[in-house]
Design a protein around this motif. Structure first.
Motif, PDB file in Angstrom:
ATOM      1  N   TYR A   1     -11.697   3.625   6.176  1.00 42.88           N
ATOM      2  CA  TYR A   1     -11.519   2.274   5.646  1.00 42.88           C
ATOM      3  C   TYR A   1     -12.307   1.262   6.483  1.00 42.88           C
ATOM      4  O   TYR A   1     -12.884   0.318   5.936  1.00 42.88           O
TER       5      TYR A   1
ATOM      6  N   LEU B   1      -5.510  -0.971  11.353  1.00 43.64           N
ATOM      7  CA  LEU B   1      -5.126  -0.340  10.089  1.00 43.64           C
ATOM      8  C   LEU B   1      -4.096   0.774  10.311  1.00 43.64           C
ATOM      9  O   LEU B   1      -3.141   0.921   9.532  1.00 43.64           O
TER      10      LEU B   1
ATOM     11  N   PHE C   1      -0.427   0.313   8.461  1.00 41.23           N
ATOM     12  CA  PHE C   1      -0.126   1.193   7.334  1.00 41.23           C
ATOM     13  C   PHE C   1       0.264   2.610   7.743  1.00 41.23           C
ATOM     14  O   PHE C   1       0.572   3.442   6.874  1.00 41.23           O
TER      15      PHE C   1
ATOM     16  N   ALA D   1       0.831  -1.217   0.000  1.00 48.72           N
ATOM     17  CA  ALA D   1       0.000   0.000   0.000  1.00 48.72           C
ATOM     18  C   ALA D   1       0.857   1.255   0.000  1.00 48.72           C
ATOM     19  O   ALA D   1       0.576   2.235   0.694  1.00 48.72           O
TER      20      ALA D   1
ATOM     21  N   GLN E   1      -5.338  -1.727   1.359  1.00 49.37           N
ATOM     22  CA  GLN E   1      -5.767  -1.341   2.700  1.00 49.37           C
ATOM     23  C   GLN E   1      -7.191  -1.810   2.975  1.00 49.37           C
ATOM     24  O   GLN E   1      -7.505  -2.227   4.102  1.00 49.37           O
TER      25      GLN E   1
END
Length: 532
Positions: free
Chosen positions: A515, A501, A505, A393, A487
């Motif tokens: 997300y 998350l 990331f 990502a 993602q």
């Protein structure tokens, strides 16, 4: 009509030198380069209309060199030596492409320590420093451009010029540090001879003056400019593209509105006493957003202080969705700056709510969309960029900024945007393939970035944003879409947990929540379909 995909032009003869071989277009590469540097006319020997050098075409020059080799055994290309032989050319020997450049016998052994064609390697230029001058003649007329087209390479070069010696010394150092190839070194040296032979203490070289003559010489403008900047004698007087864009976007506005809008946009770009500079994309987007409103108000008003709250409300009522929100944000920035600097008495955008932006549910990519993108990329660099976006990502900007020190092949670790993560098998294979290609293609480059191309291999900066994305242009699964899909996949597989998350990331809380909400909506939708 363009040739069909996969079409290969058959071997043919060159229209210039009549040589037979495999090449594209109507001219072989040597004749194409020759035609760029010389004007066309009637050849003094073969009477054909071709690009001429000293009155003769390239084929006659090649024939004259061949006649000299046969008669004397010594190749030469000096004009005063070649002139009698050029006038004696009567018959022309046809060649295959590449035979014109053959020098010497293939059976002659090459001495050790010599170059590619048996020539002794040119020694580095002697060490030199900036020339010391205790007095210089003041410039009589400042700003008069120099015409380097008048430079005669046979009569005007000054090998004893201390400025030329210093420039050659600095160019050699840059070439060693940046990994410039032999051709780039020769191009830069030829350009320095033209620019520095007439140079004197107190002179400056303007960037706009060297573009046309160096293009005529087919020399590298960027590399030559680097040497002149190292000498501190180059003045970059090129007009920035921002100035042309700003002038175009402000065209049609009333004088007072135009003046204040220009000052506001320049403050956004350059910053102020208590204002930090904004990103260039923000500067463009804000002025593009307020331009329709400013054009409408310019028909009735001449200054921003005449614009009222009702005018702002009447304009935004015609807009909807993201366009309305973007216009209001830009107008609040404009009038907030005007109120802060005493240009308006009241801010007409005060207490006008922008509203919250409702994000739509993110959708995963379809397998066929990803497959088409994988089939579209051809180069090792594009494949590596695709793997980094799809597996880690990584944003396009983070991929461009990756450096060789960020890759740990031994421990299979990769550092992207300051975060170290394990390297999967796909990324490991793409990295090995790219590093092998990079070493074979540019073995002497000093660029520390992981991804480089033909231009940046001679520099130390990253590749452009367009270059890293152009192979996926027109595809549904772009680098940005692949990053978002990775993602979203993490949120669907491990559950819609924003904390997870953010940790994996490095997302901020709002993006992680977005997300997570999209993943939760997709999971609920899938559960409802199963119940049905």
């Amino acid at each position: 009509m363009s040739p069909r995909k996969g079409y290969r032009k058959p071997a043919t003869s060159c229209d210039g030198c009549l040589a037979w071989g495999d090449f594209t277009g109507s001219l072989c590469p040597a004749c194409w380069q020759f035609a760029r540097q010389h004007a066309a006319g009637e050849c003094g020997a073969c009477r054909r209309r071709q690009p001429l050098k000293s009155g003769y075409c390239r084929l006659c020059w090649c024939q004259a060199r061949r006649n000299i080799r046969i008669a004397t055994g010594k190749p030469t290309s000096a004009g005063h030596v070649m002139a009698p032989w050029l006038r004696q050319v009567a018959d022309l020997q046809l060649f295959f492409i590449g035979m014109h450049h053959h020098r010497g016998s293939s059976t002659t052994p090459r001495p050790r320590g010599h170059g590619r064609r048996g020539r002794p390697r040119k020694p580095p230029p002697p060490a030199a420093v900036r020339p010391v001058s205790h007095w210089c003649q003041p410039v009589l007329f400042d700003g008069v451009p120099r015409d380097y087209h008048r430079f005669d390479r046979d009569a005007h070069p000054d090998p004893a010029s201390p400025w030329l010696a210093w420039g050659r010394h600095l160019a050699h150092g840059l070439a060693e540090a940046r990994g410039w190839g032999r051709r780039v070194r020769l191009d830069v040296d030829r350009a320095l001879v033209v620019l520095l032979s007439p140079h004197a203490e107190g002179d400056v070289i303007r960037y706009s003056e060297i573009i046309a003559p160096l293009r005529a010489l087919d020399s590298s403008i960027e590399r030559t400019a680097e040497v002149l900047e190292a000498m501190s004698i180059l003045v970059d007087d090129r007009r920035p593209s921002y100035e042309d864009w700003l002038e175009k976007r402000l065209d049609g506005l009333a004088a007072g509105i135009r003046r204040e809008a220009e000052s506001w946009n320049r403050t956004l770009r350059d910053g102020g006493p208590r204002t930090r500079p904004r990103d260039q994309a923000t500067v463009w987007a804000y002025l593009n957003a307020v331009r329709p409103a400013l054009l409408e108000w310019s028909a009735r008003y001449d200054h921003p202080r005449e614009i009222t709250r009702d005018d702002v409300l009447a304009h935004v009522k015609t807009l909807h969705g993201h366009e309305r929100r973007q216009t209001l944000v830009a107008l609040r920035s404009l009038f907030g700056w005007a109120k802060k600097n005493g240009i308006v008495f009241r801010n007409p955008t005060a207490r006008i709510k922008v509203g919250t932006f409702e994000y739509s549910v993110l959708q995963p990519l379809l397998p066929q969309q990803v497959t088409r993108s994988v089939e579209a990329v051809r180069s090792p660099a594009a494949r590596l960029a695709l793997a980094l976006a799809a597996s880690h990502a990584a944003r396009a900007g983070a991929i461009r900024a990756l450096q060789l020190d960020d890759v740990d092949l031994g421990n299979r670790r990769l550092t992207i945007a300051g975060r170290t993560r394990p390297m999967d098998d796909l990324t490991h294979q793409m990295l090995l393939a790219w590093l092998d290609y990079r070493h074979r293609r540019w073995p002497n480059t000093a660029n520390p970035h992981l991804l480089i191309n033909q231009m940046t291999a001679l520099e130390t900066g990253p590749v452009s944003g367009w270059w890293i994305k152009h192979e996926l242009h027109g595809q549904d699964a772009t680098l940005e879409r692949l990053r978002v899909d990775r993602q979203l996949e993490e949120a669907l597989v491990h559950g819609p947990d924003p904390l997870h998350l953010a940790e994996v990331f490095g997302l901020d809380e709002k993006t992680a929540i977005r997300y997570a909400n999209s993943a939760r909506a997709l999971l609920d939708q899938a559960a409802e379909q199963q119940l049905r």
